[in-house]
Motif scaffolding. Structure first.
Motif, mmCIF file in Angstrom:
data_model
loop_
_atom_site.group_PDB
_atom_site.id
_atom_site.type_symbol
_atom_site.label_atom_id
_atom_site.label_comp_id
_atom_site.label_asym_id
_atom_site.label_seq_id
_atom_site.Cartn_x
_atom_site.Cartn_y
_atom_site.Cartn_z
ATOM 1 N N UNK A 53 0.836 -1.194 0.000
ATOM 2 C CA UNK A 53 0.000 0.000 0.000
ATOM 3 C C UNK A 53 0.869 1.241 0.000
ATOM 4 N N UNK A 54 0.445 2.236 -0.790
ATOM 5 C CA UNK A 54 1.193 3.501 -0.870
ATOM 6 C C UNK A 54 0.198 4.652 -0.848
ATOM 7 N N UNK A 65 -4.407 6.642 -2.674
ATOM 8 C CA UNK A 65 -3.925 5.429 -2.039
ATOM 9 C C UNK A 65 -4.041 4.304 -3.064
ATOM 10 N N UNK A 66 -2.968 3.542 -3.191
ATOM 11 C CA UNK A 66 -2.899 2.468 -4.176
ATOM 12 C C UNK A 66 -2.392 1.203 -3.496
ATOM 13 N N UNK A 67 -2.998 0.083 -3.845
ATOM 14 C CA UNK A 67 -2.543 -1.223 -3.386
ATOM 15 C C UNK A 67 -2.092 -2.023 -4.594
ATOM 16 N N UNK A 68 -0.893 -2.580 -4.522
ATOM 17 C CA UNK A 68 -0.408 -3.453 -5.588
ATOM 18 C C UNK A 68 0.031 -4.784 -4.993
ATOM 19 N N UNK A 69 0.341 -5.696 -5.881
ATOM 20 C CA UNK A 69 0.865 -6.994 -5.463
ATOM 21 C C UNK A 69 2.380 -6.968 -5.339
ATOM 22 N N UNK A 70 2.978 -5.795 -5.382
ATOM 23 C CA UNK A 70 4.440 -5.681 -5.358
ATOM 24 C C UNK A 70 4.930 -5.806 -6.783
#
Length: 113
Positions: A53-54, A65-70
């Motif tokens: 999360x960033x 706010x953004x969520x990624x799988x890396x």
């Protein structure tokens, strides 16, 4: 300033937070954790073993706010994103990890990983 954690705190069913994240919650950033908790309704987020999360805050006090799988080899895949029309959050950038621990997920600061 947090490294590791001495205790996990239950935030919601199936979701724990570390000492560092508890500090954020206690100091006005519970809304960030609320967004992460509400994203559990999205299957792609819920099924991911590691979420990255960033939160990015702009000079005009808007945020994203953004969520990624890396990055699993083909670049990060966005699992969730939300625009925030106003915030007084003092940091310009915040990273949080959500790591699966069996059936529970733990929200932590990168320094607590």
């Amino acid at each position: 300033m947090f490294t590791g954690t001495e205790r996990w705190y239950r935030y919601s069913p199936g979701l724990l937070v570390t000492d560092g994240v508890k500090f954020l919650i206690d100091n006005g950033a519970a809304w960030v954790v609320d967004i992460i908790a509400s994203a559990r309704t999205i299957r792609a987020v819920r099924d991911e073993e590691k979420e990255f999360w960033k939160l990015t805050v702009s000079d005009d006090h808007t945020a994203k706010i953004i969520c990624t799988d890396g990055d699993k080899g083909n670049g990060p895949v966005t699992l969730f994103k939300q625009d925030i029309p106003f915030t007084d959050f003092p940091m310009k950038l915040l990273h949080l990890y959500v790591i699966s621990d069996n059936k529970t997920k733990v929200i932590m600061l990168p320094s607590e990983y």
